[in-house]
Design a protein around this motif. Structure first.
Motif, PDB file in Angstrom:
ATOM      1  N   ASN A  26     -14.383 -11.517 -18.304  1.00  0.00           N
ATOM      2  CA  ASN A  26     -12.918 -12.332 -18.904  1.00  0.00           C
ATOM      3  C   ASN A  26     -13.320 -11.539 -20.821  1.00  0.00           C
ATOM      4  OD1 ASN A  26     -14.208 -13.916 -16.504  1.00  0.00           O
ATOM      5  ND2 ASN A  26     -11.498 -13.629 -16.675  1.00  0.00           N
TER       6      ASN A  26
ATOM      7  N   PRO B  77      -7.676 -14.907 -17.103  1.00  0.00           N
ATOM      8  CA  PRO B  77      -8.563 -15.662 -18.044  1.00  0.00           C
ATOM      9  C   PRO B  77      -8.850 -14.662 -19.288  1.00  0.00           C
ATOM     10  CG  PRO B  77      -9.462 -16.778 -16.053  1.00  0.00           C
ATOM     11  CD  PRO B  77      -8.771 -15.356 -15.694  1.00  0.00           C
TER      12      PRO B  77
ATOM     13  N   VAL C  54      -9.051 -18.577 -23.849  1.00  0.00           N
ATOM     14  CA  VAL C  54      -7.423 -18.451 -24.892  1.00  0.00           C
ATOM     15  C   VAL C  54      -6.824 -18.417 -24.028  1.00  0.00           C
ATOM     16  CG1 VAL C  54      -6.596 -16.921 -26.188  1.00  0.00           C
ATOM     17  CG2 VAL C  54      -8.930 -16.001 -26.306  1.00  0.00           C
ATOM     18  N   ASN C  55      -5.745 -19.507 -24.264  1.00  0.00           N
ATOM     19  CA  ASN C  55      -5.011 -20.350 -23.714  1.00  0.00           C
ATOM     20  C   ASN C  55      -3.483 -19.140 -24.272  1.00  0.00           C
ATOM     21  OD1 ASN C  55      -2.696 -21.754 -22.841  1.00  0.00           O
ATOM     22  ND2 ASN C  55      -4.493 -23.714 -22.481  1.00  0.00           N
ATOM     23  N   PRO C  56      -2.556 -18.992 -22.901  1.00  0.00           N
ATOM     24  CA  PRO C  56      -2.649 -19.049 -21.929  1.00  0.00           C
ATOM     25  C   PRO C  56      -3.648 -17.863 -21.621  1.00  0.00           C
ATOM     26  CG  PRO C  56      -0.644 -18.623 -22.408  1.00  0.00           C
ATOM     27  CD  PRO C  56      -1.314 -18.450 -23.726  1.00  0.00           C
ATOM     28  N   ALA C  57      -3.392 -17.669 -20.074  1.00  0.00           N
ATOM     29  CA  ALA C  57      -4.031 -16.422 -19.310  1.00  0.00           C
ATOM     30  C   ALA C  57      -3.193 -15.058 -19.567  1.00  0.00           C
ATOM     31  CB  ALA C  57      -4.304 -16.654 -18.180  1.00  0.00           C
ATOM     32  N   PHE C  58      -4.080 -14.530 -19.780  1.00  0.00           N
ATOM     33  CA  PHE C  58      -3.094 -13.031 -19.880  1.00  0.00           C
ATOM     34  C   PHE C  58      -2.826 -12.435 -18.518  1.00  0.00           C
ATOM     35  CE2 PHE C  58      -3.410  -8.244 -20.286  1.00  0.00           C
ATOM     36  CZ  PHE C  58      -2.561  -7.891 -21.889  1.00  0.00           C
TER      37      PHE C  58
ATOM     38  N   TYR D  25       2.394 -13.392 -24.396  1.00  0.00           N
ATOM     39  CA  TYR D  25       1.925 -11.455 -24.369  1.00  0.00           C
ATOM     40  C   TYR D  25       3.008 -11.105 -24.302  1.00  0.00           C
ATOM     41  CZ  TYR D  25      -2.804 -14.786 -23.797  1.00  0.00           C
ATOM     42  OH  TYR D  25      -3.501 -14.812 -24.089  1.00  0.00           O
TER      43      TYR D  25
ATOM     44  N   GLN E 167       2.247 -23.645 -20.687  1.00  0.00           N
ATOM     45  CA  GLN E 167       1.019 -22.806 -21.415  1.00  0.00           C
ATOM     46  C   GLN E 167       0.563 -25.261 -21.192  1.00  0.00           C
ATOM     47  OE1 GLN E 167       0.749 -20.884 -25.123  1.00  0.00           O
ATOM     48  NE2 GLN E 167       2.643 -19.972 -24.476  1.00  0.00           N
TER      49      GLN E 167
END
Lengths: 1101, 497
Positions: B52, A727, A719-723, B268, A623
């Protein structure tokens, strides 16, 4: 930018115009008329100008006198000024006669301009270098505590590198309340990106990396002058709204030739304020005699306790209550045998019970004796053409928290060269490298060792055992520790699990050229720059308990930060007489300030190979985030002082700023000030031996302020990082302002200065009133408006108060003198209003300043800044506390709520603003020996102690096991909270017996638990003691190579002499969390403050 | 004489210098010309692609309302699915104020971001995007009102228009509007817009047909919730959808389930797995509850082995009591942890809505006499089959002929729906409050005495008192003991407190 600078300089050159004429250099020495002793620090000024110097330690001076100037004026506090006509001789030696009046003191004011103190219409206060350099304190702010009336200094903690917060005349602003720091006329950066804010985002830690001013080496400071109010600071504009600390560094002036000085200091540090812990009960839950009796006393307590209170199997809940990080377990030191984490194993791998005994000093045993080494060597060279000083300092500090340190190397070079008698150039370059191998985590954070050992702890734990085995693992693979969930071995934590190295390189300095056309006009160009590069890392190893338990390999974060502040100014100064009675001096000029700030953070939330802290070793996706900020402020300013007969002075200033951070229509803003000084003893001819000196002063000023860049437009934030590569964008939860105006501080002050009995009694008293309005602040919004906060221009905070400096010399004779200086300040603070929406008329009711565990620190209209709100005990109309009645469930079991207190949420339970603060300094001189000690004190100012709150909840604090609370249970109002009447809802006195554990756990945290842990922050501290021995002059004079020597013995933070009785936990009542406002009024596992005892040697060759 | 001289010098030369200063001032004024450029934010854009922002709304909701703080500790525990076994404060209704603050903040920011998407898409005529955002936003609104009952709604999300202290709307006002909005969403989808939802469609990967099913199924969820308090309105919407499946298709297969699948890379992780495996959490504080385990055992339910793990101490399935005064036995190894499918899959799913739930809604509607095109029993059995299939159990016949066989009692539907809703604590808690099936007792270890049911609602956050006091005061006053007080509009249980 370059172009602009160029045009600026061209203009400067234009102004300088034609240079000609012969200057000459005059040197000599100044001695006291009474005893012939050299006088140092005498101001030597070319009469009628501001060009001047000061005598060195040996009374010597050297000054360039422009042709046309015919006299020099020598002045010094306590002596009668003399103006001496310059003859043919280039040496002028004079003697000054002592004079008790304060008429002639010269102080450094805004923009580096030296002025006679008597002409000033506002309050300033000097702190001498002796107070700053007699010890090894690495943070100069800490040495200001108690020495300046109206300055409240709070040091954040005893951790190496921690910041200290200095506030002058109370909190003005919802944003920044720190003063501006100026070194030799150039503002320097004092920002702190630390603690609560963490290292911007992508962070979990809370390390206090200190604030910018701490980078300065106290060894290089010659003097500090504190400009407290807006009047004094008006010329500095925007950032001076909270006052200015003017620092003058040491230069090479002095006797002609080469000089060498050496100073070396050494000190030991030890924690001096630790919470008071109980040593009666160990780790576990429901394990006291009270519960044994409640269970019907089955068998003996010794049999019952290991089965019910605590018995170790794996430290993670596999045994009896062995996953509890609290101390509600079995009684200690009564011969119980219980399996513990360090018990030996039998043949089957089960732990053999060992004696259950207390270790009363286990928290203290965690800390090292820290030490500080401070070595400085300086070379000076001084000739007719100029002077140069080179200084090198090496400072090494090892903290009381194991494996924390700081190494600071400072090189400073300063030079002043008189190219011609009119053309002068100066330069200063300061390079600092700060190196930390490790800094300790702070705040409510598992990386702060106090989080565990200070409250979430088993009181029986043997610290020596944890230390000896910190690198071991248990047979099941878990790291060796008293518990195998939530916490790390506190030694391993700082030695091998968590490390925060930091390297900072900082260069600041300036180059200056000045040309004196005539006494009326001296032009000066000065370019100052302050640039710093910093690399911070945070590394967590795979042995950290959460990493271990989740099978992760550790993590790693690196922050690279760059800051640059460039200041370029052009100044015109001059002074002279206008006719017989009038005198005029002025300053006019312009300034360009350019700030740049950028950072890059890379973060690996998990690693592939443990212990390799490189971003390429990331497990998963790295990240990263970065940011760049740029801002410019352009200014024009002017000041004029008109003097009448040397006893009446009128000062006016004006400044206009143009700030890029404001919306286009509001770039420009102007603010004025005016002040008057009236030396009535001279005016009325009433000076006599009773009253030597009397001055009345008064002033009014306005100062504007801008904001951070990029506040005027709403943006979307990624929002960091992308999902999973996609993004995520969200709208900035902060609404942009409608039409941002500059902030405004309006201030009035009046003051009285008196000296009596041959100046043996001195008084400087100030009353001030200031209102900060149009504040630019991000205010919290009710969330369902769809935004978290809004940038607004509103609010009004009013501060008024009194500052008194009272000095006395009860005894003064040839061999012995006693000086006593008292500083005292009272500040009353009120939030007048917050914000009314211009469209809807909706009114904001509260401005949140900080929050912690259910407690909110707020600004509320009509109340002082820093109201503390939280859960309050419910009271009936008579003010008695109410407890729940005794109730039973269907099975006839008593409901656990029986006999517990009731609470009302979000009530006012305190205020953070102290009633008054002050200090008393005593100095005794006997021949060559000087003894001084400083007491400082604070009355009032509440804070919320998380140490106290969780310390009560977890049962580690002494007061949770007082008397027989845990044997017999408690009745609220009888055994605890005895200061209150406590009743049942029907009004009858409470007689319900409950367990101590139920009382403390339900009152300290479960119930909202806040009133219990509000502590009155009043204190009296013996801040320091210094004993200085100055090598006698007679001795020095016998050795031509020696110019002087002194040795001092000192102790800092000697003792906490008084703390309020509400401070039952015995935390340090002086508590802060970084320099910002967010931590105000909240103490969270503060690293204990240190007592420091040491020796310092100063030698000049 | 000297004085005179100085004065002369000043007068003659100063004209020149004043001129210089004047020029300098002009130079400064001119120098502001780059200010706009200097103050242009190089770090973040003033506009972002709507897809997004939609992705943010979906992800943030899943992360906030389906994780340990937003679901496991409270809703799934109050619904009787889970039990906290360490730090059991929440299970005893002792809450952390920050948790409530955070959820309140998260809900509002998700709603606001989706509001921006709805508005922008409407301006641009992107009907699919508008409908998708409206659908997700309606789902979040329902979760919000089901937690706090009355919240700012019609007055909300307008701080940028100056409404910084929004007035409250009652749940009675909110529910009908949610039905309207979901109907609007369906109609927008039916416009067959050509706009692509883009990569930010984290639920269906751009399949607007499935979105349409999701929107209509959500409308069924909203409608059935109020079927006891406003049966006419519920009937109208349910019959409209079920009576015209061509126009209003619904989720019928597990392949159409509205799920968010997590990437499985830090940060995630699927939220329940994250609680365990994210090194910053690394917790083991939850077991399945004894209520759930005992219920599944009594039904011979094959899902037991999917929902729960065997206790490591003795290989038994054993649930933990919810919020007891003290855990007995104390050994944590005696309790069944949550099944691996739901707890241990870092790349697992968050269920927004599943086919089985839709079938149970239809079954309930049928049992209540609404025209559904099918019978309560058929829909019930289909629901059970879908739930079993979702958990890897393909043969439902044995189960449906055992204790779980349709008895004709509507409480069968409620019980099976409760079981099927596992991992959707928001819905499970709402349904247990509405149906009282299964009947749940309050925690015995609670400091709040005198209650006979688990919580009815959430406390309002302190910020609402501090920042919106005049609007919230009357509603805050309706809350008792933080979690009780005025019941939900749709909670028609009597004698409960």
């Amino acid at each position: 930018m370059k172009q602009k600078l160029l045009c600026f300089f061209m203009l400067g050159v234009l102004l300088i115009g034609s240079a000609y004429a012969q200057d000459r250099r005059i040197s000599g020495s100044v001695t006291a008329e009474s005893d012939g002793y050299p006088l140092s620090g005498v101001s030597v000024v070319v009469t009628g100008t501001t060009a001047g110097t000061a005598t060195d330690d040996n009374g010597a001076y050297s000054i360039v006198v422009p042709s046309g100037s015919q006299s020099l004026t020598f002045s010094m506090l306590g002596y009668i000024s003399q103006t001496v006509t310059i003859g043919a001789n280039n040496t002028v030696n004079i003697q000054l006669a002592s004079d008790a009046s304060e008429l002639s003191e010269v102080v450094v004011t805004a923009l580096g301009v030296r002025r006679e103190k008597k002409s000033l219409g506002y309050a300033t206060q000097d702190v001498s270098a002796d107070d700053l350099t007699a010890n090894t304190n690495q943070n100069l702010i800490n040495n200001l505590s108690g020495r300046v009336a109206g300055a409240q200094v709070t040091s954040a903690s005893g951790a190496v590198g921690s910041s200290s917060r200095l506030v002058l005349r109370g909190n003005n602003s919802f944003g920044n309340n720190q003063p501006l720091y100026v070194i030799d006329g150039v503002p320097i950066d004092n920002s702190a990106s630390n603690v609560a804010s963490g290292s911007t985002s992508l962070t979990t830690s809370a390390v206090d990396f200190g604030s910018g001013i701490q980078d300065l080496d106290p060894n290089n400071i010659a003097s500090i002058n504190v400009l407290k109010g807006a009047n004094a600071a008006a010329l500095y504009g925007s950032r001076a709204a909270n006052g200015v600390i003017i620092i003058t560094t040491k230069g090479g002036t002095g006797e002609q030739g080469i000089g060498v000085t050496y100073s070396g200091g050494f000190s030991f540090e030890n924690p001096y304020i630790l919470p008071k812990f109980q040593n009666k009960y160990g780790q576990g839950n429901l394990g006291s005699e009270y519960y044994y009796k409640l269970a019907g006393s089955p068998g003996t307590y010794a049999e019952w306790a290991p089965l019910n209170g605590f018995s170790y199997v794996d430290g993670a809940g596999g045994g009896v209550k062995d996953g509890y990080d609290e101390s509600w377990g079995p009684r200690l030191d009564i011969g119980l045998m219980i399996p513990q984490f360090n018990s030996p194993l039998d043949a089957n791998g089960n732990r053999i019970p060992t004696p259950w005994v207390s270790h009363p000093n286990n928290v203290r045993d965690y800390f090292n004796t820290g030490y500080t080494l401070d070595n400085n060597v300086a070379f000076t060279s001084n000739s007719e053409k100029g002077s140069t000083r080179f200084s090198y300092t090496n400072q090494t500090q090892y903290g009381t928290v194991p494996n924390t340190d700081q190494k600071r190397n400072t090189i400073q070079v300063s030079t002043t060269q008189h190219l011609t008698s009119k053309l002068n150039v100066e330069a200063l370059m300061n390079y600092v490298r700060i190196d930390n191998d490790n800094l300790v985590g702070q705040g409510y954070n598992s990386f702060n060792p106090m989080n565990s050992i200070g409250s979430w702890f088993g009181r029986q734990v043997d610290m020596a055992d944890l230390k000896a085995n910190q690198n071991e693992t248990f047979e099941n693979g878990a790291p060796y520790n008293w518990i195998s969930v939530y916490h790390d071995n506190p030694f391993a934590l700082v030695n091998s699990i968590f490390s925060q190295p930091r390297v900072k390189d900082r260069v600041f300095g300036y180059a200056l050229g000045s040309y004196t056309f005539n006494p009326w006009i001296k032009a000066q160009i000065r370019v100052g720059n302050d640039v710093s590069f910093e690399n911070r890392q945070e590394r967590t190893s795979n042995r950290q308990i959460d990493m271990y338990r989740s099978g992760a390999n550790g993590n790693f974060k690196q922050l690279e930060m760059y800051r640059n502040e460039l200041n370029a100014d052009l100044l015109l100064t001059g002074s002279g007489d206008l006719g017989q009675d009038f005198n005029l001096s002025y300053t006019a000029g312009g300034n360009i300030r350019d700030n740049k700030y950028k950072y890059t953070i890379v973060y690996a939330e998990d690693l592939t190979v443990p212990d390799i802290y490189n971003i390429t070793n990331v497990n998963g996706n790295p990240q990263a985030t970065n940011r760049f900020e740029h801002k410019q402020v352009h200014s024009l300013f002017g000041q004029a002082s008109l003097g009448y007969k040397g006893w009446l002075y009128l000062d006016v200033t004006g400044r206009n700023d143009w700030s890029s951070s404001l919306p286009q229509g509001n770039w420009s803003y102007f603010y004025p000030s005016a002040s008057l000084s009236w030396v009535f003893t001279d005016a009325l001819g009433m000076s006599n031996s009773f009253l030597n000196y009397g001055k009345l002063r008064g002033g009014w000023a306005q100062v504007g302020n801008d904001t951070n860049p990029y506040q005027t437009l709403a943006t979307f934030l990624a929002v960091n990082p992308a999902f999973g590569g996609i993004p995520l964008y969200r709208v900035d939860p902060q609404l942009p302002p409608l039409n941002l105006l500059p902030e405004k501080v309006s201030s009035t002050e009046i003051g009285l200065e008196l000296a009596a009995f041959d100046s043996r009694l001195r008084l400087d008293a100030t009353y001030y009133d200031k209102i900060t309005s149009n504040q630019i602040m991000a205010v919290d919004l009710a969330r369902f408006g769809g935004a978290s906060n809004i940038m607004i221009n509103a609010g009004e905070i009013q501060n008024n108060g009194v500052e008194i400096q009272l000095g006395g010399t009860p005894v003064r004779n040839e061999n012995f003198s006693w000086d006593i200086d008292v500083n005292w300040a009272l500040n009353r603070n009120k939030v007048n209003e917050l914000y009314t929406d211009p469209v809807t008329g909706n009114k904001l009711q509260t401005y949140p300043i900080g929050t912690s565990w259910g407690v909110n620190i707020q600004a509320v209209p009509g109340e002082p800044f820093g109201l503390i709100r939280g859960a309050k005990y419910r009271r009936n109309d008579d003010g008695a506390l109410i407890v729940n009645p005794e109730t039973f469930d269907e099975d006839g079991e008593r409901m656990p709520s029986s006999g517990l207190l009731q609470f009302e949420s979000q009530q006012v339970i305190g205020n953070i603003t102290p009633d008054w603060v002050g200090g008393i300094n005593n100095t005794f001189r006997y021949k060559d020996l000087t003894l001084s000690f400083l007491l400082d004190f604070r009355q009032g100012g509440d804070f919320y102690s998380v140490t106290d709150m969780f310390g009560a909840y977890t049962g580690v604090l002494e007061y949770t096991a007082e008397g027989s609370l845990r044997e017999n249970g408690v009745v609220i109002g009888r055994d605890v909270l005895q200061d209150f009447d406590v009743v049942l809802p029907d009004g009858t006195p409470n007689d319900i017996v409950i367990s101590a554990q139920d009382f403390f756990t339900s009152t300290a945290y479960n119930g909202g638990g806040t009133e219990l842990s509000i502590i009155d922050g009043s204190y009296i501290k013996l801040r320091n003691i210094n004993l200085v021995y100055q090598l006698p002059n007679s001795l020095v004079q016998r050795h031509s190579w020696l110019k002087g020597a002194s040795v001092s013995l000192f102790a800092n933070n000697v003792a906490l002499l008084y703390t309020h009785k509400s401070n039952r936990a015995n935390v340090d009542p002086e508590t802060a969390f970084g320099v910002g406002n967010a931590g105000l009024g909240i103490e969270t596992y503060q690293i204990p403050s240190n007592r420091s005892v040491g020796l310092k040697l100063n030698v000049a060759f | 004489m000297l004085h005179f001289n100085s004065l002369t010098i000043m007068k003659t030369k100063n004209i020149k210098y004043s001129l210089g200063l004047g020029l300098a001032a002009l130079a400064f004024a001119a120098c502001t010309k780059n200010f706009e450029e200097i103050n242009t934010n190089p770090n973040s854009p003033t506009d972002a692609p709507m897809t997004n922002v939609l992705a943010f709304g979906i992800q943030d909701y899943a992360a906030g309302f389906f994780d340990v703080w937003g679901d496991m500790n409270e809703p799934s525990t109050y619904a009787g699915h889970l039990a906290k076994i360490q730090y059991i404060d929440e299970a005893q209704y002792v809450f952390r104020p920050n948790t409530v603050e955070n959820l309140w903040t998260q809900a509002s920011r998700e709603l606001k971001n989706l509001e921006i998407v709805v508005g922008r898409a409407a301006e641009e005529g992107a009907t699919n995007m508008q409908a998708a955002a409206l659908t997700v936003q309606s789902m979040i609104w329902q979760t919000t009102t089901d937690r706090w009952r009355d919240v700012p709604f019609f007055d909300a999300l307008k701080a940028d228009e100056g409404v910084i202290t929004p007035e409250y709307s009652t749940q009675e006002e909110i529910y009908p509007e949610l039905l309207n909005r979901l109907k609007t969403a369906a109609e927008l989808f039916n416009e067959e817009g050509i706009d692509d939802l883009g990569t930010g469609d984290l639920i269906y990967g751009g399949d607007t047909e499935n979105w349409k099913r999701f929107a209509n199924s959500l409308r069924l969820r909203v409608a059935i919730r109020i079927s006891d308090v406003n049966p006419e309105l519920a009937k109208q919407h349910i019959e409209e959808i079920l009576g015209d499946q061509g126009t209003y298709p619904i989720i019928e297969e597990n392949s159409q389930n509205a799920l968010l699948w997590w990437p499985g890379d830090l940060p995630y992780f699927e939220p329940w797995a994250s609680d365990q495996f994210d090194p910053s959490n690394a917790r083991d504080d939850h077991a399945v509850s004894n209520i759930l385990v005992n219920q599944l055992k009594s039904l011979d339910d094959p899902r037991l082995a999917v929902y729960a793990k065997k206790a490591t101490a003795d290989g038994e399935y054993r649930g933990a009591a919810i919020g007891p005064n003290d855990l007995v036995p104390a050994e944590l190894t005696m309790y069944s942890r949550i099944g691996a499918k739901f707890r241990d899959d870092r790349a697992g799913f968050t269920p927004f809505m599943r086919a089985s739930e839709v079938k149970f809604i239809i079954a309930e509607a049928a049992a209540k006499g609404f025209t559904t095109g099918t019978s309560a029993q058929v829909a019930y059995e289909e629901g059970v089959e879908l739930s079993l299939a979702e958990n890897g159990i393909t043969d439902a016949d044995a189960y449906l002929s055992g204790p779980a066989a349709w008895s004709g009692d509507i409480s069968d539907i409620y019980l099976q729906k409760w079981i099927a809703l596992f991992k959707n604590g928001n819905e499970a808690w709402a349904e247990t409050r509405r149906t009282d099936v299964p009947a749940l007792s309050p925690a015995t270890g609670t400091p709040y005495s005198g209650h006979n049911r688990p919580p009815f609602r959430y406390p309002y956050p302190n910020t609402e008192t501090n920042l919106n006091g005049q609007n919230s005061a009357a509603f805050v006053a309706e809350v008792e003991d933080s979690f009780w007080g005025k019941q939900m509009w749709w909670d028609i249980r009597t004698g409960v407190n």
